[in-house]
Design a protein around this motif. Structure first.
Motif, PDB file in Angstrom:
ATOM      1  N   UNK A 159       0.833  -1.208   0.000  1.00 33.52           N
ATOM      2  CA  UNK A 159       0.000   0.000   0.000  1.00 33.52           C
ATOM      3  C   UNK A 159       0.868   1.259   0.000  1.00 33.52           C
ATOM      4  N   UNK A 160       1.988   1.217   0.718  1.00 37.28           N
ATOM      5  CA  UNK A 160       2.898   2.366   0.746  1.00 37.28           C
ATOM      6  C   UNK A 160       3.523   2.600  -0.625  1.00 37.28           C
ATOM      7  N   UNK A 161       3.837   1.532  -1.331  1.00 36.68           N
ATOM      8  CA  UNK A 161       4.403   1.651  -2.677  1.00 36.68           C
ATOM      9  C   UNK A 161       3.311   2.047  -3.666  1.00 36.68           C
ATOM     10  N   UNK A 162       2.121   1.542  -3.444  1.00 32.57           N
ATOM     11  CA  UNK A 162       1.007   1.770  -4.374  1.00 32.57           C
ATOM     12  C   UNK A 162       0.499   3.208  -4.315  1.00 32.57           C
ATOM     13  N   UNK A 190      -2.077   2.207 -16.938  1.00 33.31           N
ATOM     14  CA  UNK A 190      -3.191   1.534 -16.279  1.00 33.31           C
ATOM     15  C   UNK A 190      -3.037   0.013 -16.341  1.00 33.31           C
ATOM     16  N   UNK A 191      -2.480  -0.483 -17.430  1.00 36.51           N
ATOM     17  CA  UNK A 191      -2.230  -1.925 -17.519  1.00 36.51           C
ATOM     18  C   UNK A 191      -1.189  -2.348 -16.476  1.00 36.51           C
ATOM     19  N   UNK A 192      -0.154  -1.538 -16.307  1.00 39.05           N
ATOM     20  CA  UNK A 192       0.874  -1.831 -15.309  1.00 39.05           C
ATOM     21  C   UNK A 192       0.278  -1.831 -13.908  1.00 39.05           C
ATOM     22  N   UNK A 193      -0.589  -0.848 -13.618  1.00 35.08           N
ATOM     23  CA  UNK A 193      -1.230  -0.799 -12.300  1.00 35.08           C
ATOM     24  C   UNK A 193      -2.112  -2.019 -12.067  1.00 35.08           C
ATOM     25  N   UNK A 194      -2.886  -2.395 -13.070  1.00 33.86           N
ATOM     26  CA  UNK A 194      -3.763  -3.561 -12.927  1.00 33.86           C
ATOM     27  C   UNK A 194      -2.943  -4.830 -12.717  1.00 33.86           C
ATOM     28  N   UNK A 195      -1.828  -4.947 -13.424  1.00 35.87           N
ATOM     29  CA  UNK A 195      -0.955  -6.111 -13.263  1.00 35.87           C
ATOM     30  C   UNK A 195      -0.358  -6.140 -11.856  1.00 35.87           C
ATOM     31  N   UNK A 196       0.093  -4.982 -11.378  1.00 38.89           N
ATOM     32  CA  UNK A 196       0.663  -4.912 -10.019  1.00 38.89           C
ATOM     33  C   UNK A 196      -0.395  -5.262  -8.973  1.00 38.89           C
ATOM     34  N   UNK A 197      -1.588  -4.743  -9.149  1.00 37.23           N
ATOM     35  CA  UNK A 197      -2.658  -5.048  -8.196  1.00 37.23           C
ATOM     36  C   UNK A 197      -3.048  -6.527  -8.256  1.00 37.23           C
ATOM     37  N   UNK A 198      -3.081  -7.090  -9.446  1.00 34.93           N
ATOM     38  CA  UNK A 198      -3.397  -8.523  -9.569  1.00 34.93           C
ATOM     39  C   UNK A 198      -2.343  -9.367  -8.874  1.00 34.93           C
ATOM     40  N   UNK A 204      -7.689  -8.505  -0.918  1.00 32.88           N
ATOM     41  CA  UNK A 204      -8.984  -8.314  -1.587  1.00 32.88           C
ATOM     42  C   UNK A 204      -9.113  -6.913  -2.183  1.00 32.88           C
ATOM     43  N   UNK A 205      -8.574  -5.917  -1.488  1.00 28.93           N
ATOM     44  CA  UNK A 205      -8.642  -4.546  -2.002  1.00 28.93           C
ATOM     45  C   UNK A 205      -7.870  -4.422  -3.316  1.00 28.93           C
ATOM     46  N   UNK A 206      -6.714  -5.061  -3.388  1.00 28.97           N
ATOM     47  CA  UNK A 206      -5.922  -5.031  -4.619  1.00 28.97           C
ATOM     48  C   UNK A 206      -6.657  -5.756  -5.742  1.00 28.97           C
ATOM     49  N   UNK A 207      -7.306  -6.857  -5.419  1.00 27.12           N
ATOM     50  CA  UNK A 207      -8.080  -7.597  -6.425  1.00 27.12           C
ATOM     51  C   UNK A 207      -9.224  -6.737  -6.952  1.00 27.12           C
ATOM     52  N   UNK A 208      -9.888  -6.034  -6.068  1.00 28.77           N
ATOM     53  CA  UNK A 208     -10.990  -5.153  -6.463  1.00 28.77           C
ATOM     54  C   UNK A 208     -10.487  -4.024  -7.348  1.00 28.77           C
ATOM     55  N   UNK A 224      -7.758  -4.004  -9.220  1.00 30.19           N
ATOM     56  CA  UNK A 224      -7.333  -4.564 -10.506  1.00 30.19           C
ATOM     57  C   UNK A 224      -8.538  -4.831 -11.400  1.00 30.19           C
ATOM     58  N   UNK A 225      -9.570  -5.401 -10.830  1.00 28.62           N
ATOM     59  CA  UNK A 225     -10.781  -5.716 -11.596  1.00 28.62           C
ATOM     60  C   UNK A 225     -11.437  -4.429 -12.116  1.00 28.62           C
ATOM     61  N   UNK A 226     -11.566  -3.444 -11.264  1.00 27.12           N
ATOM     62  CA  UNK A 226     -12.194  -2.180 -11.653  1.00 27.12           C
ATOM     63  C   UNK A 226     -11.387  -1.483 -12.746  1.00 27.12           C
ATOM     64  N   UNK A 227     -10.076  -1.499 -12.609  1.00 25.94           N
ATOM     65  CA  UNK A 227      -9.216  -0.854 -13.600  1.00 25.94           C
ATOM     66  C   UNK A 227      -9.306  -1.569 -14.943  1.00 25.94           C
ATOM     67  N   UNK A 228      -9.308  -2.873 -14.920  1.00 25.23           N
ATOM     68  CA  UNK A 228      -9.427  -3.631 -16.176  1.00 25.23           C
ATOM     69  C   UNK A 228     -10.779  -3.401 -16.835  1.00 25.23           C
ATOM     70  N   UNK A 229     -11.836  -3.352 -16.058  1.00 34.60           N
ATOM     71  CA  UNK A 229     -13.166  -3.101 -16.615  1.00 34.60           C
ATOM     72  C   UNK A 229     -13.245  -1.704 -17.219  1.00 34.60           C
ATOM     73  N   UNK A 230     -12.667  -0.732 -16.537  1.00 39.32           N
ATOM     74  CA  UNK A 230     -12.714   0.651 -17.008  1.00 39.32           C
ATOM     75  C   UNK A 230     -11.957   0.827 -18.319  1.00 39.32           C
ATOM     76  N   UNK A 231     -10.851   0.112 -18.449  1.00 40.18           N
ATOM     77  CA  UNK A 231     -10.035   0.300 -19.651  1.00 40.18           C
ATOM     78  C   UNK A 231     -10.386  -0.672 -20.776  1.00 40.18           C
ATOM     79  N   UNK A 232     -11.151  -1.704 -20.485  1.00 41.59           N
ATOM     80  CA  UNK A 232     -11.461  -2.704 -21.515  1.00 41.59           C
ATOM     81  C   UNK A 232     -12.195  -2.086 -22.703  1.00 41.59           C
ATOM     82  N   UNK A 233     -13.206  -1.290 -22.425  1.00 44.43           N
ATOM     83  CA  UNK A 233     -13.968  -0.667 -23.512  1.00 44.43           C
ATOM     84  C   UNK A 233     -13.087   0.262 -24.331  1.00 44.43           C
ATOM     85  N   UNK A 234     -12.217   0.982 -23.659  1.00 41.61           N
ATOM     86  CA  UNK A 234     -11.308   1.891 -24.370  1.00 41.61           C
ATOM     87  C   UNK A 234     -10.367   1.097 -25.265  1.00 41.61           C
TER      88      UNK A 234
END
Length: 108
Positions: free
Chosen positions: A9-12, A37-45, A54-58, A60-70
């Motif tokens: 969390x301190x690094x994030x 954003x891909x790097x952040x999602x990968x780090x969170x995953x 669980x917070x990191x999983x959430x 990562x999932x939210x970031x991937x969903x947000x960027x998928x359409x783009x």
């Protein structure tokens, strides 16, 4: 595990700050923003998997969903551009062939 989660969390935090302050000003389709954003999602995953976070999983999932359409929109636009360029090239080639046939009757 709790110590490792706290360290992550301190690094994030600075990474999220860059996302919120810097990347948010870029166009959603900007390659730099999508890569970040891909790097952040990968780090969170990875954190979610390795630290059972669980917070990191959430996140990562939210970031991937947000960027998928783009990402899909960018890929479709790129594909349409490629198809247009190919069609224009084929039309130019056909015009050249017709022009050449007119200049050289019987040699078509």
């Amino acid at each position: 595990m709790a110590v490792l989660r706290a360290e992550y969390e301190a690094v994030r935090f600075p990474l999220q700050l860059v996302e919120d302050v810097g990347m948010a000003h870029l166009d959603q389709r900007a390659p730099l923003r999508l890569a970040y954003e891909k790097m952040l999602a990968t780090a969170d995953s990875a954190a979610a998997h390795l630290l059972d976070d669980e917070a990191a999983a959430t996140r990562a999932c939210a970031l991937r969903q947000r960027t998928a359409a783009v990402r899909v929109t960018v890929a479709l636009r790129k594909r349409r551009t490629q198809q247009r360029l190919e069609a224009e090239g084929a039309a130019r080639m056909e015009r050249w062939r017709r022009h050449r046939a007119r200049l050289r009757p019987g040699r078509g």
